[in-house]
Design a protein around this motif. Structure first.
Motif, PDB file in Angstrom:
ATOM      1  N   GLY A 126      49.892  77.212  57.832  1.00 22.68           N
ATOM      2  CA  GLY A 126      49.395  76.564  56.759  1.00 22.68           C
ATOM      3  C   GLY A 126      49.079  75.186  56.696  1.00 22.68           C
ATOM      4  N   VAL A 127      49.130  74.435  55.645  1.00 22.53           N
ATOM      5  CA  VAL A 127      49.051  73.047  55.303  1.00 22.53           C
ATOM      6  C   VAL A 127      49.940  72.015  55.638  1.00 22.53           C
ATOM      7  N   ALA A 128      51.236  72.476  56.016  1.00 21.68           N
ATOM      8  CA  ALA A 128      52.456  71.726  56.177  1.00 21.68           C
ATOM      9  C   ALA A 128      52.238  70.911  57.588  1.00 21.68           C
ATOM     10  N   ARG A 129      52.739  69.764  57.399  1.00 20.30           N
ATOM     11  CA  ARG A 129      52.543  68.812  58.509  1.00 20.30           C
ATOM     12  C   ARG A 129      53.974  68.427  59.131  1.00 20.30           C
ATOM     13  N   LEU A 130      53.895  68.084  60.523  1.00 16.97           N
ATOM     14  CA  LEU A 130      55.184  67.685  61.172  1.00 16.97           C
ATOM     15  C   LEU A 130      55.259  66.163  61.318  1.00 16.97           C
ATOM     16  N   GLY A 131      56.403  65.675  60.821  1.00 18.90           N
ATOM     17  CA  GLY A 131      56.248  64.173  61.022  1.00 18.90           C
ATOM     18  C   GLY A 131      57.265  63.548  62.237  1.00 18.90           C
ATOM     19  N   ASP A 132      57.488  62.362  62.256  1.00 20.08           N
ATOM     20  CA  ASP A 132      58.163  61.706  63.539  1.00 20.08           C
ATOM     21  C   ASP A 132      59.429  62.407  63.814  1.00 20.08           C
ATOM     22  N   ARG A 133      60.284  62.681  62.530  1.00 23.55           N
ATOM     23  CA  ARG A 133      61.449  63.387  62.973  1.00 23.55           C
ATOM     24  C   ARG A 133      61.204  64.641  64.010  1.00 23.55           C
ATOM     25  N   ALA A 134      60.398  65.255  63.475  1.00 21.38           N
ATOM     26  CA  ALA A 134      60.031  66.683  64.144  1.00 21.38           C
ATOM     27  C   ALA A 134      59.697  66.359  65.678  1.00 21.38           C
ATOM     28  N   MET A 135      58.923  65.220  65.770  1.00 24.18           N
ATOM     29  CA  MET A 135      58.563  64.646  67.106  1.00 24.18           C
ATOM     30  C   MET A 135      59.769  64.549  68.039  1.00 24.18           C
ATOM     31  N   GLU A 136      60.536  63.698  67.408  1.00 18.27           N
ATOM     32  CA  GLU A 136      61.646  63.244  68.139  1.00 18.27           C
ATOM     33  C   GLU A 136      62.774  64.476  68.703  1.00 18.27           C
ATOM     34  N   LEU A 137      62.659  65.376  67.851  1.00 20.02           N
ATOM     35  CA  LEU A 137      63.572  66.750  67.915  1.00 20.02           C
ATOM     36  C   LEU A 137      62.885  67.361  69.284  1.00 20.02           C
ATOM     37  N   VAL A 138      61.684  67.481  69.086  1.00 18.38           N
ATOM     38  CA  VAL A 138      61.050  68.314  70.177  1.00 18.38           C
ATOM     39  C   VAL A 138      60.996  67.381  71.528  1.00 18.38           C
ATOM     40  N   VAL A 139      60.945  66.320  71.632  1.00 17.44           N
ATOM     41  CA  VAL A 139      61.145  65.071  72.699  1.00 17.44           C
ATOM     42  C   VAL A 139      62.649  65.307  73.216  1.00 17.44           C
ATOM     43  N   ASP A 140      63.640  65.383  72.521  1.00 15.91           N
ATOM     44  CA  ASP A 140      64.998  65.484  72.743  1.00 15.91           C
ATOM     45  C   ASP A 140      65.136  66.660  73.532  1.00 15.91           C
ATOM     46  N   ALA A 141      64.755  67.855  72.900  1.00 15.21           N
ATOM     47  CA  ALA A 141      64.767  69.166  73.841  1.00 15.21           C
ATOM     48  C   ALA A 141      64.132  69.219  75.102  1.00 15.21           C
ATOM     49  N   THR A 142      62.903  68.532  75.293  1.00 12.51           N
ATOM     50  CA  THR A 142      62.476  68.384  76.475  1.00 12.51           C
ATOM     51  C   THR A 142      63.341  67.518  77.564  1.00 12.51           C
ATOM     52  N   ARG A 143      63.849  66.507  77.018  1.00 12.02           N
ATOM     53  CA  ARG A 143      64.676  65.783  77.903  1.00 12.02           C
ATOM     54  C   ARG A 143      66.004  66.667  78.315  1.00 12.02           C
ATOM     55  N   ARG A 144      66.650  67.320  77.320  1.00 17.82           N
ATOM     56  CA  ARG A 144      67.604  67.998  77.867  1.00 17.82           C
ATOM     57  C   ARG A 144      67.356  69.276  78.821  1.00 17.82           C
ATOM     58  N   LEU A 145      66.316  69.865  78.629  1.00 15.77           N
ATOM     59  CA  LEU A 145      65.746  70.691  79.714  1.00 15.77           C
ATOM     60  C   LEU A 145      65.391  70.120  81.006  1.00 15.77           C
ATOM     61  N   ALA A 146      64.734  68.869  80.808  1.00 15.58           N
ATOM     62  CA  ALA A 146      64.428  68.144  82.154  1.00 15.58           C
ATOM     63  C   ALA A 146      65.800  68.145  83.042  1.00 15.58           C
ATOM     64  N   GLY A 147      66.708  67.628  82.067  1.00 13.44           N
ATOM     65  CA  GLY A 147      68.141  67.073  82.810  1.00 13.44           C
ATOM     66  C   GLY A 147      68.720  68.382  83.504  1.00 13.44           C
ATOM     67  N   GLU A 148      68.621  69.541  82.642  1.00 12.99           N
ATOM     68  CA  GLU A 148      69.086  70.793  83.407  1.00 12.99           C
ATOM     69  C   GLU A 148      68.249  71.197  84.673  1.00 12.99           C
ATOM     70  N   LEU A 149      67.207  70.925  84.709  1.00  7.71           N
ATOM     71  CA  LEU A 149      66.244  71.351  85.748  1.00  7.71           C
ATOM     72  C   LEU A 149      66.535  70.454  86.964  1.00  7.71           C
ATOM     73  N   ALA A 150      66.895  69.281  86.438  1.00 11.56           N
ATOM     74  CA  ALA A 150      66.993  68.081  87.524  1.00 11.56           C
ATOM     75  C   ALA A 150      68.289  68.421  88.305  1.00 11.56           C
ATOM     76  N   VAL A 151      69.353  69.076  87.385  1.00 16.20           N
ATOM     77  CA  VAL A 151      70.721  69.338  88.229  1.00 16.20           C
ATOM     78  C   VAL A 151      70.431  70.566  89.210  1.00 16.20           C
ATOM     79  N   ARG A 152      69.443  71.366  88.595  1.00 17.69           N
ATOM     80  CA  ARG A 152      69.414  72.856  89.550  1.00 17.69           C
ATOM     81  C   ARG A 152      68.649  72.361  90.638  1.00 17.69           C
ATOM     82  N   ASP A 153      67.768  71.312  90.606  1.00 15.79           N
ATOM     83  CA  ASP A 153      66.947  70.801  91.830  1.00 15.79           C
ATOM     84  C   ASP A 153      67.938  70.288  92.824  1.00 15.79           C
ATOM     85  N   GLU A 154      68.813  69.528  92.399  1.00 16.18           N
ATOM     86  CA  GLU A 154      69.763  68.864  93.129  1.00 16.18           C
ATOM     87  C   GLU A 154      70.899  69.790  93.664  1.00 16.18           C
TER      88      GLU A 154
END
Length: 285
Positions: A126-154
């Motif tokens: 619909g017409v709802a929009r996502l703001g800066d806070r939503a962007m921060e939360l998505v980016v935080d999730a990608t960082r946590r996931l990247a950390g997990e993948l980095a551990v698995r790689d190591e």
């Protein structure tokens, strides 16, 4: 990703992406979240939460195409407030996106050592929009996931080193101190993992390392807890209580308590005797 034919299989990275997608939806209170792994410049949307159709499931997104393709190419987060009319992206995937009724969408890359390993999305209808806070939360999730993948790689990298050491020749040719340092580092990594399968895998690898240097005595083993072994593995390297605590994210007093308990179970009177006894029992390399 799994390593075929290995006794110790790497957990499926798809599971980690699935958990991250759910985290995006819950943390940012978004009706829709999805994402997947990237390889060879192509993103496959394998994980979804809140979708109503099958149009996005398994969709392959090419580099530079659509919002996700833009993220793949530029390796930074991007967003559109109205996907259907957004002038900043190509519209190769309007069909599946609009079939879901999605309008405002955020996409962020999962970066590991500078390489995009996947993309996570958060979206609303619909017409709802996502703001800066939503962007921060998505980016935080990608960082946590990247950390997990980095551990698995190591972990994978170090297990390959372990296999190379096992096949290099007689036990005498294995660098003993390197094995002991590797064992201690594995235990330090394992104690901070949330993934039980990966933690068990590391503990299994530690048991293999402990058996590399000498066969255990034919006497009952002390029933040490994982935390007691964590502490002893650091003490075996010559670490003080404070140094062991820093490596294991424990207070020095807590390290002292675990060490005291291990000494009692091993029936010894000081930290040096504890390390010697643990090695004799095949608990430490």
């Amino acid at each position: 990703m799994r390593t075929g034919g290995d006794a110790l299989l790497r957990p499926d990275d798809g599971d980690a992406f699935r958990q991250a997608v759910r985290a995006v939806r819950q943390a940012a209170d978004m009706p829709v979240a999805f994402g997947g792994q990237a390889a060879d410049g192509v993103l496959r949307l394998s994980e979804h939460a809140g979708v109503r159709t099958n149009r996005l499931k398994g969709l392959r997104v090419r580099a530079a195409a659509g919002l996700g393709g833009q993220v793949l190419t530029h390796r930074r987060p991007a967003a559109v407030s109205d996907y259907a009319t957004a002038p900043t992206i190509s519209h190769d995937y309007d069909g599946p996106v609009l079939a879901e009724g999605l309008s405002s969408i955020i996409a962020a890359p999962v970066l590991v050592d500078g390489s995009v390993r996947g993309v996570l999305y958060g979206a609303v209808r619909g017409v709802a929009r996502l703001g800066d806070r939503a962007m921060e939360l998505v980016v935080d999730a990608t960082r946590r996931l990247a950390g997990e993948l980095a551990v698995r790689d190591e972990v994978d990298r170090r297990l390959r080193l372990l296999r190379a050491a096992e096949t290099a020749g007689p036990r005498e040719q294995v660098a003993l101190e390197e094995v002991r340092e590797l064992h201690a580092e594995f235990r330090a990594i394992a104690q901070g993992l949330a993934d039980p399968a990966l933690r068990d895998r590391l503990h299994h690898a530690c048991d293999r390392l402990a058996g590399l240097t000498s066969a255990p005595e034919a006497t009952p083993r002390a029933n040490l807890t994982p935390r007691e072994l964590d502490v002893l593995s650091q003490v075996a390297l010559g670490c003080t209580n404070a140094e062991a605590g820093n490596r294991l994210s424990l207070r020095p007093e807590t390290v002292k308590a675990y060490l005291r308990s291990a000494m009692h179970k091993l029936d010894v009177h000081n930290r040096h005797e504890a390390v010697v006894a643990a090695r004799r029992q095949g608990l430490l390399p």
